[in-house]
Enzyme design. Structure first.
Site, PDB file in Angstrom:
ATOM      1  N   SER A  52      54.154  30.752  31.286  1.00  0.00           N
ATOM      2  CA  SER A  52      53.523  31.715  30.273  1.00  0.00           C
ATOM      3  C   SER A  52      54.271  32.874  30.048  1.00  0.00           C
ATOM      4  O   SER A  52      55.434  33.157  30.601  1.00  0.00           O
ATOM      5  CB  SER A  52      52.285  32.105  30.829  1.00  0.00           C
ATOM      6  OG  SER A  52      51.383  32.520  29.966  1.00  0.00           O
ATOM      7  N   GLY A  80      58.570  36.046  33.597  1.00  0.00           N
ATOM      8  CA  GLY A  80      59.969  36.369  33.797  1.00  0.00           C
ATOM      9  C   GLY A  80      61.003  35.627  33.995  1.00  0.00           C
ATOM     10  O   GLY A  80      62.075  35.519  34.536  1.00  0.00           O
ATOM     11  N   LYS A  81      60.806  34.649  32.744  1.00  0.00           N
ATOM     12  CA  LYS A  81      62.087  33.577  32.847  1.00  0.00           C
ATOM     13  C   LYS A  81      63.590  34.006  32.345  1.00  0.00           C
ATOM     14  O   LYS A  81      64.219  33.616  33.117  1.00  0.00           O
ATOM     15  CB  LYS A  81      61.479  32.552  31.594  1.00  0.00           C
ATOM     16  CG  LYS A  81      60.143  31.837  32.197  1.00  0.00           C
ATOM     17  CD  LYS A  81      59.512  31.025  30.832  1.00  0.00           C
ATOM     18  CE  LYS A  81      59.137  31.503  29.671  1.00  0.00           C
ATOM     19  NZ  LYS A  81      58.140  32.531  30.010  1.00  0.00           N
ATOM     20  N   SER A  82      63.350  34.706  31.279  1.00  0.00           N
ATOM     21  CA  SER A  82      64.563  35.721  30.943  1.00  0.00           C
ATOM     22  C   SER A  82      65.102  36.396  31.981  1.00  0.00           C
ATOM     23  O   SER A  82      66.339  36.441  32.328  1.00  0.00           O
ATOM     24  CB  SER A  82      64.296  36.184  29.558  1.00  0.00           C
ATOM     25  OG  SER A  82      63.659  35.644  28.575  1.00  0.00           O
ATOM     26  N   PRO A 115      60.485  29.676  25.301  1.00  0.00           N
ATOM     27  CA  PRO A 115      59.483  30.498  25.093  1.00  0.00           C
ATOM     28  C   PRO A 115      58.161  30.294  26.020  1.00  0.00           C
ATOM     29  O   PRO A 115      57.785  29.117  26.209  1.00  0.00           O
ATOM     30  CB  PRO A 115      59.186  30.416  23.390  1.00  0.00           C
ATOM     31  CG  PRO A 115      60.277  29.654  23.003  1.00  0.00           C
ATOM     32  CD  PRO A 115      60.758  28.879  24.097  1.00  0.00           C
ATOM     33  N   ASN A 140      56.916  34.240  40.870  1.00  0.00           N
ATOM     34  CA  ASN A 140      57.792  35.278  40.667  1.00  0.00           C
ATOM     35  C   ASN A 140      56.875  36.642  40.908  1.00  0.00           C
ATOM     36  O   ASN A 140      55.767  36.402  40.857  1.00  0.00           O
ATOM     37  CB  ASN A 140      58.453  35.341  39.345  1.00  0.00           C
ATOM     38  CG  ASN A 140      59.638  36.289  39.028  1.00  0.00           C
ATOM     39  OD1 ASN A 140      59.873  36.709  40.053  1.00  0.00           O
ATOM     40  ND2 ASN A 140      59.582  36.731  37.607  1.00  0.00           N
ATOM     41  N   LYS A 141      57.604  37.561  40.883  1.00  0.00           N
ATOM     42  CA  LYS A 141      57.077  38.977  40.989  1.00  0.00           C
ATOM     43  C   LYS A 141      56.088  39.343  42.150  1.00  0.00           C
ATOM     44  O   LYS A 141      55.162  39.807  42.423  1.00  0.00           O
ATOM     45  CB  LYS A 141      56.141  39.308  39.729  1.00  0.00           C
ATOM     46  CG  LYS A 141      56.934  39.113  38.312  1.00  0.00           C
ATOM     47  CD  LYS A 141      56.196  39.844  37.097  1.00  0.00           C
ATOM     48  CE  LYS A 141      56.742  39.380  35.859  1.00  0.00           C
ATOM     49  NZ  LYS A 141      56.045  39.819  34.733  1.00  0.00           N
ATOM     50  N   SER A 195      42.451  12.889  -6.948  1.00  0.00           N
ATOM     51  CA  SER A 195      43.668  13.035  -6.126  1.00  0.00           C
ATOM     52  C   SER A 195      43.836  14.549  -6.001  1.00  0.00           C
ATOM     53  O   SER A 195      45.013  14.994  -6.401  1.00  0.00           O
ATOM     54  CB  SER A 195      44.945  12.252  -6.692  1.00  0.00           C
ATOM     55  OG  SER A 195      45.190  12.598  -7.930  1.00  0.00           O
TER      56      SER A 195
END
Length: 634
Positions: free
Chosen positions: A32, A36-38, A112, A165-166, A541
């Site tokens: 999400s 902290g992925k980057s 992302p 993480n964190k 149409s």
């Protein structure tokens, strides 16, 4: 680490040979927003000493200017390179980074976390062998965590690292780590992962990244890097049956004819018997040609050119495979779809389906079910919206050779492209062919469109009358047909009300039904054009895209869009069928012009304003147009 090896200065050839012999792994980080992925990837690059001095200097300056870590270096800026990413503090695009250790080489994709960019995450996962799924220890398992985990599973990744993480922000709590681990393991039980390894980390502080951290003595497992260096993720594609999608036919001179491509699975040797699909002709390998010379055997992921002993018809998009273990061939397939566009997916709308080196028109004919990401339950659906996943039935205009995605990724995946905007709107994984798919084939006929038209002494055309209800489409078309018939031309009129008594009796007036109504009529009009007729098609149409699809199907040279432009007030005043009155009373839903939109043509071939001329005069002008353009004689 790899780049500080003493061999660089003493024996560069030995260093390069050492690097070439290392195992290689592709991995992805996902989770999400703000998990902290980057930062994790930046930490791996920093600790692996894969940052040049000038990069480090620039990073220190950027950290002071736009960083979010106070006095510390903001490692996330190493991969968040877009200005918008730095301004918002989120990852938008997929960033790929290479790094190396003494034991293994890696390409890691930073994807992302924001729901809006889930499609970018799927792109990064499509080639990965392992996924690092990050979870913020403060927030626990979130909806986006579940969505990414399901997509990771769907895309065939079987090895997962659950990086919690964190941990520094929860005082390195063992209880919190175990609570999150248990919750995730319970959710992921049905996802089919081969292994899930939970590791408590602090990417910002570098805890449990390279070495086990003493601040978490209760954790006895490997550090993240240790696990990445030792886990076996080999898919052994070389042991699978041979598959090579043909990229191009290599014909440099009259004496050489080869078929070039990259081996998707298995291996091939001189003398092997291959089959060319979907055609089905067989031959033996005469030679295997590469830039560096000829080979006796080639293996998975090598780019080669094959020559065959027999002259058989093979084109770009065909597949060469071992004749004794062939892929499936079908035009009707079951597939798992991830929808990646803000606009809804609509059943039966024509799209372009791109598979390896082939692009084929097709549509999604049915949604069997969509998946509720939170509980993995199957739910019914009529449309798909952004980031939704569903099992669908895919119908193509021609047969393809494919393998189930779980067997061979590259021959079992595809993307869906909007034919008007050329945007990629979805991606899919093929699962199996449908039962009746192999029994339907195009039948070759001796007579063609040109010969039928010549016999009628006219040029086939589709006159597509569009406009609001009551605008005068049917009245004008009827007069046009009468004039053409009097001249001896061969015609037929397709009217909206008439076809709903038979061909389209099962359709209502929702947006989806209107699209299917026009799709069917387009197919019929195309068949009548093939018969050499001048076909008059009278339908509201309302959607511009559907009219454009009709033009592409029937051929732009024979498709004439005629906009019967009558103001809404005038149409309601005429109300020849009493439909406006009923719609105003709420007795008719989805009525064009009231509670359903009408997208007027932007550049029609003929633009008629009915308030300025009589129907008889308008019909005469349309016939004159056809005569000038050469449709009425041959």
């Amino acid at each position: 680490m790899a780049h500080v090896s003493d061999l660089i200065a003493t024996d560069i050839d030995a260093y390069l040979a050492e690097q070439e012999s290392k195992s290689f792994m592709r991995l992805i980080t996902c989770g999400s927003v703000d998990d902290g992925k980057s930062t994790l990837i930046g930490r791996l690059l920093y600790d692996a000493k894969m940052i040049f001095d000038d990069q480090l200097t620039a990073l220190e300056a950027d950290s002071k200017r736009v960083g979010t870590t106070g006095d510390q270096i903001d490692l996330a800026l190493l991969v968040d390179g877009l200005a918008a990413e730095r301004e918002q503090g989120i990852t938008i695009d997929v960033a790929y980074r290479f790094f190396s250790t003494d034991k293994r080489k890696f390409i890691i994709a930073d994807t992302p976390g924001h729901e809006q960019y889930t499609r970018n995450m799927a792109t990064g996962a499509s080639t990965a062998e392992l996924a690092i799924i990050l979870i913020d220890a403060r927030k626990g398992v979130l909806t986006q965590t579940k969505r990414h985990s399901y997509i990771v599973s769907l895309l065939g990744i079987r090895h997962v690292v659950l990086a919690i993480n964190k941990m520094d922000l929860v005082d390195y709590s063992q209880e919190r780590f175990e609570q999150i681990s248990q919750e995730y393991m319970t959710f992921a039980r049905e996802l089919g992962f081969a292994d899930i390894t939970a590791i408590p980390i602090s990417a910002l502080e570098g805890k449990n990244i390279l070495e086990p951290s003493p601040v978490m003595p209760w954790y006895s497992g490997p550090s993240l890097m240790k696990h990445l260096e030792t886990i076996d993720v080999a898919q052994e594609q070389t042991r699978k049956d041979f598959r090579m999608p043909v990229q191009w036919v290599n014909r440099p001179d009259l004496d050489f004819r080869g078929f070039s491509g990259t081996i998707a699975a298995g291996q091939v040797s001189v003398g092997d018997e291959l089959v060319a699909l979907p055609g089905g002709r067989t031959s033996k390998v005469k030679s295997i040609v590469t830039f560096d010379g000829e080979l006796d055997t080639a293996i998975c992921e090598q780019a080669i050119t094959l020559t065959l002993e027999d002259e058989i018809d093979i084109s770009r998009g065909d597949t060469l495979a071992t004749s004794k273990a062939r892929p499936e061939v079908s035009s009707s397939l079951a597939a798992d779809i991830l929808w990646m566009d803000e606009h809804e997916m609509v059943l039966h709308r024509p799209y372009l389906i791109r598979l390896e080196n082939n692009t084929i028109p097709g549509n999604l004919s049915r949604i069997n079910y969509k998946v509720n990401i939170n509980n993995l339950e199957q739910e019914s659906a009529e449309v798909l919206t952004l980031n939704e996943v569903a099992r669908c039935e895919l119908s193509l205009t021609e047969d393809i050779a494919f393998d189930p995605y779980d067997d061979t990724r590259s021959t079992g995946c595809f993307v869906i492209i909007d034919r008007i905007t050329n945007k990629t709107v979805g991606c899919g994984m093929l699962r199996h062919s449908l039962d009746n798919a192999t029994n339907v084939h195009w039948h070759a006929l001796d007579l063609d469109k040109a010969s039928r038209a010549k016999a009628k002494e006219q040029k086939p055309a589709v006159l597509w009358f569009t406009g609001l209800s009551g605008s005068g489409k049917s009245t004008i078309a009827n007069l046009v047909e009468k004039k053409l018939f009097a001249r001896g031309n061969h015609t037929y009129t397709l009217d909206g009300d008439n076809v709903r008594h038979g061909l389209n009796k099962d359709l209502g007036f929702t947006a989806e039904d209107r699209i299917e109504n026009i799709r069917r009529i387009s197919e019929v009009a195309n068949l009548m054009s093939d018969a050499g007729l001048i076909t008059l098609s009278c339908f509201i149409s309302p959607f511009r895209e559907d009219r454009e699809q009709a033009r592409q199907l029937c051929g732009s040279n024979s498709f004439i869009e005629i906009f019967i432009d009558t103001p809404f007030e005038e149409c309601e005043k005429r109300d020849p069928k009493g439909l406006y009155k009923k719609a105003r009373k709420g007795q008719i839903k989805h009525f064009t012009g009231l509670d359903s939109p009408y997208e007027a043509p932007e550049n029609p071939d003929i633009h008629i304003k009915t308030t300025e001329k009589s129907p008889e005069k308008i019909a005469g002008e349309i016939v004159d147009f056809l005569d000038r353009e050469g449709f009425l004689t041959t």
